[in-house]
Design an enzyme around this catalytic site. Sequence first.
Site, PDB file in Angstrom:
ATOM      1  N   GLU A 230       0.878  -1.167   0.000  1.00  0.00           N
ATOM      2  CA  GLU A 230       0.000   0.000   0.000  1.00  0.00           C
ATOM      3  C   GLU A 230       0.911   1.210   0.000  1.00  0.00           C
ATOM      4  OE1 GLU A 230      -2.471   3.013   2.529  1.00  0.00           O
ATOM      5  OE2 GLU A 230      -2.642   0.978   3.342  1.00  0.00           O
ATOM      6  N   CYS A 264      -2.946   7.987   4.888  1.00  0.00           N
ATOM      7  CA  CYS A 264      -2.866   7.230   3.635  1.00  0.00           C
ATOM      8  C   CYS A 264      -4.037   7.560   2.719  1.00  0.00           C
ATOM      9  CB  CYS A 264      -2.852   5.733   3.926  1.00  0.00           C
ATOM     10  SG  CYS A 264      -1.474   5.177   4.939  1.00  0.00           S
TER      11      CYS A 264
END
Length: 460
Positions: A230, A264
């Site tokens: 990620e 994020c």
Amino acid sequence: MSQRLKCISPIDGSVFAERDVLGFEAARAKVAKMRAAQAAWAARPLQERTELVMAGVAAVGAMNDEIVPELARMMGRPVRYGGEFRGFEERASHMAAIAQEGLADIAVGEDATFKRYIKRVPHGLVLVVAPWNYPYMTAINTVAPALIAGNVVLLKHATQTLLVGERMARAFHEAGVPAEVFDNVFLDHDTSFQLIASRSFDFVNFTGSVGGGQQMERAAAGTFTGVATELGGKDPGYVMEDADLDAAVDTLIDGAMFNSGQCCCGIERIYVHESLFDAFVEKAVAVVRGYKLGNPLEPETTLGPMANVRFANEVRAQISEAVAAGATAHIETFAQDDGGAYLTPQILTGVNHDMRVMRDESFGPVVGIMPVKDDAEAIALMNDSEFGLTASLWTQDLERAQRVGDQLETGTVFMNRADYLDPGLCWTGCKNTGRGGGLSVIGYHNLTRPKSYHLKKVTK
């Protein structure tokens, strides 16, 4: 002489914590001990593994009064927000609750002649490389389901949050999870890559930068070790003409600014239907002007310093370049902005996709806002990015949101919310955001491998 990892506090630039790194041979010895323990851990009943993991989660929660100010000192998040335990526990609890389903055999068929099914079996030794921005929640996303699935797990945490992995390991050990089953390790980058390249691990989960993810994949090249990543994000919000304007402003601006924009799935660009654009900007500016930038240990602080001066300097550079190219900055410099880690949050208009602030990951308290005339223009702009983690749509029309969402290149589509990870859904991305999927039933599938059984019965 051994290398030392140092956590520099963004509060005042002092060294908050430091630890010696483990050398390659010592790391290999630890890997060997963990590999030897994996089969016995996987042989324990699923319920036993699950209960031990959840006891470890509870032990982390018991440390929360110490963890909250420790996080503020390490990475700058204000203590008023209370740390990460709520999300940490929510994610682990959900994965524990669905373990039976996620790890169940897949029945293919049985008759008088054959029994056929597919089992989910653990990879073996999983390396989790976790980031500093939400250090507990990002780690537990993989640690909990990996352990529950029967893997053993080695955690390597970011230097900026040096003490997080150590705390997690201590809590889990106190709860009864053996050190050979779950442990923390301090490694430098070269040793980490050397271990991956020498096939020390059966699966690697990495959360971090695009460059870091590329290095992980290069290290694993030719080893056939699975690597889940990620990486970066440039998540958009789109406010349609029928949106609840106040709710959209409150949620999207919070999503852009919370944790000093170091999320994020934080909102980094906003597209607003032209009929609502001026009102949206006016309300957004009022929200941001009300923030209090300051020492994160003080309870009245709502916006702390960025985790590192270099991160703040990158955001300043993107803002300066945009203004020089014609953008308008709406927030006057805060008195607490020291030109270092303490950075004024900023809202920009007059931006376009030629500007880095609308293309490159900012990962800081800045957001550009553009007017759009319709869904087609908004979709084109939202997809005009090398990243694809989440997108936030604001409308009262569910079917419209689904139609727009179907055309977006993203991992998650939100409607009337943003910046949230639902553990019942797969956390995933596309393009330069990386590959793989965490949490949900799919998270269990990615932390195990399929093993097929084709059993012919003896008949007379």
